[in-house]
Design a protein around this motif. Structure first.
Motif, PDB file in Angstrom:
ATOM      1  N   GLY A  77      53.898  21.104 -20.062  1.00 41.88           N
ATOM      2  CA  GLY A  77      55.004  20.718 -20.445  1.00 41.88           C
ATOM      3  C   GLY A  77      55.851  20.669 -19.160  1.00 41.88           C
ATOM      4  O   GLY A  77      57.285  21.032 -19.383  1.00 41.88           O
ATOM      5  N   LEU A  78      55.506  20.530 -17.923  1.00 44.41           N
ATOM      6  CA  LEU A  78      56.278  20.636 -16.826  1.00 44.41           C
ATOM      7  C   LEU A  78      56.572  19.395 -16.062  1.00 44.41           C
ATOM      8  O   LEU A  78      55.786  18.305 -16.226  1.00 44.41           O
ATOM      9  N   PRO A  79      57.631  19.051 -15.541  1.00 39.70           N
ATOM     10  CA  PRO A  79      57.995  17.891 -14.800  1.00 39.70           C
ATOM     11  C   PRO A  79      56.993  17.645 -13.535  1.00 39.70           C
ATOM     12  O   PRO A  79      56.393  18.758 -13.017  1.00 39.70           O
ATOM     13  N   MET A  80      56.671  16.612 -12.855  1.00 39.77           N
ATOM     14  CA  MET A  80      55.615  16.450 -11.887  1.00 39.77           C
ATOM     15  C   MET A  80      56.233  15.688 -10.762  1.00 39.77           C
ATOM     16  O   MET A  80      56.883  14.619 -10.993  1.00 39.77           O
ATOM     17  N   ILE A  81      56.195  16.272  -9.584  1.00 38.31           N
ATOM     18  CA  ILE A  81      56.440  15.449  -8.690  1.00 38.31           C
ATOM     19  C   ILE A  81      55.123  14.925  -7.447  1.00 38.31           C
ATOM     20  O   ILE A  81      54.378  16.005  -7.486  1.00 38.31           O
ATOM     21  N   GLU A  82      54.831  13.838  -7.075  1.00 41.62           N
ATOM     22  CA  GLU A  82      53.739  13.434  -6.440  1.00 41.62           C
ATOM     23  C   GLU A  82      54.109  13.042  -4.966  1.00 41.62           C
ATOM     24  O   GLU A  82      55.058  12.167  -4.890  1.00 41.62           O
ATOM     25  N   TRP A  83      53.478  13.620  -4.073  1.00 43.14           N
ATOM     26  CA  TRP A  83      53.359  13.180  -2.717  1.00 43.14           C
ATOM     27  C   TRP A  83      52.232  12.378  -2.314  1.00 43.14           C
ATOM     28  O   TRP A  83      51.262  13.293  -2.010  1.00 43.14           O
ATOM     29  N   HIS A  84      52.117  11.272  -2.125  1.00 44.41           N
ATOM     30  CA  HIS A  84      50.787  10.428  -1.843  1.00 44.41           C
ATOM     31  C   HIS A  84      50.711  10.342  -0.514  1.00 44.41           C
ATOM     32  O   HIS A  84      51.665   9.697   0.305  1.00 44.41           O
ATOM     33  N   ILE A  85      49.567  11.046   0.215  1.00 50.57           N
ATOM     34  CA  ILE A  85      49.552  10.806   1.567  1.00 50.57           C
ATOM     35  C   ILE A  85      48.997   9.752   2.599  1.00 50.57           C
ATOM     36  O   ILE A  85      48.013   9.458   1.606  1.00 50.57           O
ATOM     37  N   LYS A  86      49.482   9.344   3.504  1.00 45.65           N
ATOM     38  CA  LYS A  86      48.746   8.013   4.141  1.00 45.65           C
ATOM     39  C   LYS A  86      48.382   8.587   5.533  1.00 45.65           C
ATOM     40  O   LYS A  86      48.836   9.812   6.215  1.00 45.65           O
ATOM     41  N   SER A  87      47.937   7.795   6.380  1.00 50.93           N
ATOM     42  CA  SER A  87      47.567   8.013   7.751  1.00 50.93           C
ATOM     43  C   SER A  87      48.652   8.324   8.491  1.00 50.93           C
ATOM     44  O   SER A  87      48.567   9.110   9.560  1.00 50.93           O
ATOM     45  N   THR A  88      49.842   7.884   8.088  1.00 45.51           N
ATOM     46  CA  THR A  88      51.106   7.842   9.078  1.00 45.51           C
ATOM     47  C   THR A  88      52.153   8.804   8.609  1.00 45.51           C
ATOM     48  O   THR A  88      52.926   9.201   9.039  1.00 45.51           O
ATOM     49  N   THR A  89      51.851   9.500   7.345  1.00 48.63           N
ATOM     50  CA  THR A  89      52.586  10.521   6.912  1.00 48.63           C
ATOM     51  C   THR A  89      52.683  12.057   7.683  1.00 48.63           C
ATOM     52  O   THR A  89      51.447  12.201   8.286  1.00 48.63           O
ATOM     53  N   ARG A  90      53.923  12.132   7.955  1.00 54.01           N
ATOM     54  CA  ARG A  90      54.053  13.626   8.623  1.00 54.01           C
ATOM     55  C   ARG A  90      54.483  14.772   7.809  1.00 54.01           C
ATOM     56  O   ARG A  90      55.060  14.339   6.683  1.00 54.01           O
ATOM     57  N   ALA A  91      54.318  15.910   8.347  1.00 54.53           N
ATOM     58  CA  ALA A  91      54.405  17.135   7.318  1.00 54.53           C
ATOM     59  C   ALA A  91      56.220  17.000   7.066  1.00 54.53           C
ATOM     60  O   ALA A  91      56.501  17.392   5.932  1.00 54.53           O
ATOM     61  N   GLN A  92      56.786  16.663   8.350  1.00 56.07           N
ATOM     62  CA  GLN A  92      58.446  16.732   7.932  1.00 56.07           C
ATOM     63  C   GLN A  92      58.791  16.031   6.928  1.00 56.07           C
ATOM     64  O   GLN A  92      59.894  16.367   6.352  1.00 56.07           O
ATOM     65  N   GLN A  93      58.168  14.960   6.705  1.00 56.91           N
ATOM     66  CA  GLN A  93      58.620  13.885   5.684  1.00 56.91           C
ATOM     67  C   GLN A  93      58.839  14.593   4.258  1.00 56.91           C
ATOM     68  O   GLN A  93      59.501  14.101   3.355  1.00 56.91           O
ATOM     69  N   GLY A  94      57.836  15.494   4.155  1.00 56.42           N
ATOM     70  CA  GLY A  94      57.688  16.331   2.709  1.00 56.42           C
ATOM     71  C   GLY A  94      59.137  17.194   2.547  1.00 56.42           C
ATOM     72  O   GLY A  94      59.379  17.615   1.691  1.00 56.42           O
ATOM     73  N   LEU A  95      59.370  17.717   3.950  1.00 57.91           N
ATOM     74  CA  LEU A  95      60.682  18.743   3.760  1.00 57.91           C
ATOM     75  C   LEU A  95      62.022  17.767   3.840  1.00 57.91           C
ATOM     76  O   LEU A  95      62.520  17.789   2.726  1.00 57.91           O
ATOM     77  N   TYR A  96      62.052  16.979   4.739  1.00 59.96           N
ATOM     78  CA  TYR A  96      63.431  16.298   4.944  1.00 59.96           C
ATOM     79  C   TYR A  96      63.365  15.305   5.904  1.00 59.96           C
ATOM     80  O   TYR A  96      62.595  15.666   6.837  1.00 59.96           O
ATOM     81  N   GLU A  97      64.237  14.210   5.976  1.00 58.61           N
ATOM     82  CA  GLU A  97      64.312  13.268   7.064  1.00 58.61           C
ATOM     83  C   GLU A  97      65.969  13.145   7.403  1.00 58.61           C
ATOM     84  O   GLU A  97      66.784  13.116   6.354  1.00 58.61           O
ATOM     85  N   TYR A  98      65.965  13.161   8.586  1.00 65.16           N
ATOM     86  CA  TYR A  98      67.655  13.071   9.310  1.00 65.16           C
ATOM     87  C   TYR A  98      67.802  11.532   9.726  1.00 65.16           C
ATOM     88  O   TYR A  98      66.979  11.427  10.729  1.00 65.16           O
ATOM     89  N   ASP A  99      68.509  10.977   9.189  1.00 59.16           N
ATOM     90  CA  ASP A  99      68.858   9.640   9.661  1.00 59.16           C
ATOM     91  C   ASP A  99      69.755   9.493  10.810  1.00 59.16           C
ATOM     92  O   ASP A  99      70.856   9.110  10.420  1.00 59.16           O
ATOM     93  N   ALA A 100      69.550   9.795  11.982  1.00 65.53           N
ATOM     94  CA  ALA A 100      70.543   9.774  13.006  1.00 65.53           C
ATOM     95  C   ALA A 100      70.988   8.159  13.230  1.00 65.53           C
ATOM     96  O   ALA A 100      72.228   8.150  13.740  1.00 65.53           O
TER      97      ALA A 100
END
Length: 279
Positions: free
Chosen positions: A51-74
């Motif tokens: 009975g828990l909500p779910m968050i899915e992170w589907h990894i690709k060859s171009t995925t970086r670990a930082q994207q799982g934390l946050y991204e800064y749009d400078a």
């Protein structure tokens, strides 16, 4: 909080033990196995069962670990500053939360799926070591530290395309999903195709396991593929008698659901040719 499987997912005893052990230890559950053996679906079923909500992170060859934390749009912030937009004063307006941040920020416990981690660069797992271990990370642009309000249940899947670092493996509870034996496969089929005639199922599974065990096969068909094949057999209203091969070909009926490359198709054509020559 115990996972025991669901009506729509047949979980073996060792799999349920692994899930519950990972929950108890508060360690990520690393699940390996052949493609199509239900690794991704396991996370969804665990979330539904508990009975828990779910968050899915589907990894690709171009995925970086930082994207799982946050991204800064400078770039957007620079553009807005040139336009005189007042929101540039607050840097948080240009920070996009990643999947880990969403899981850490949730008020209630969640299930976080990190799917096919082996597709990413070899350094990807190492870059998440501290975050998954301590359940916190630092946001340099704002100076804040994000800590998990509720430690999520983390399920990580891998198709074994590349080896994972030892330091990462030490932080996980590991389980390998063995390919189902015929008895377990019958239970899985009953979930997806209830009431299928026993004669048809017996003949189909016999052919399926014979096909999987054929020497020289480049890609063995998976659980999801046999379910698709059975769906086609039922849609065509075929019987066990219809599945009998006439000796002209070693290929099963509607083999396109099971064999996914020309090398394997040619392999069975050669086997049939050799068998005819030996008669």
């Amino acid at each position: 909080m115990k996972f025991t499987g669901t009506e729509s997912y047949v979980a073996t005893e060792d799999l349920t033990i692994a899930v519950n052990a990972a929950v108890t230890l508060e360690r990520p559950l690393l699940v390996k196995g052949e493609p199509g053996t239900g690794k991704t679906e396991l996370a969804r079923q665990v979330a539904g069962s508990l009975g828990l909500p779910m968050i899915e992170w589907h990894i690709k060859s171009t995925t970086r670990a930082q994207q799982g934390l946050y991204e800064y749009d400078a770039v957007s912030r620079l553009r807005d500053s040139q336009l005189g937009d007042p929101k540039v004063e607050d840097v948080s307006n240009y920070i996009k939360k990643g999947k880990l941040w969403q899981a850490f920020d949730a008020d209630d416990k969640t299930v976080l799926l990190i799917d096919e981690i082996d597709k990413a660069d070899i350094e990807f797992p190492n870059d998440l070591l501290q975050e998954l271990d301590r359940m916190e990370f630092h946001v340099y642009e704002t100076g804040e530290t994000i800590k998990a309000r509720q430690r999520p249940i983390v399920i990580i899947t891998s198709n074994n395309e590349k080896e994972l670092p030892d330091a990462f493996l030490r932080r996980c509870f590991f389980h390998y999903i063995q390919f189902p034996d015929e008895q377990t496969m019958r239970k899985i089929v009953e979930v997806h195709h209830p009431g299928i005639k026993d004669a048809l199922l017996t003949t189909a599974l016999t052919q399926f396991y014979e096909l999987r065990e054929t020497a020289g096969l480049k890609k063995k068909p998976s659980t999801s593929e046999v379910l698709d094949w059975l769906k086609l057999l039922l849609a065509e209203d075929l019987t066990a008698e219809d599945l009998r091969r006439d000796g002209k070909t070693a290929l099963p009926k509607l083999h396109g659901a099971l064999l996914k490359n020309e090398q394997d198709v040619h392999l069975f054509e050669r086997l049939a040719f050799i068998a005819r020559g030996q008669r």
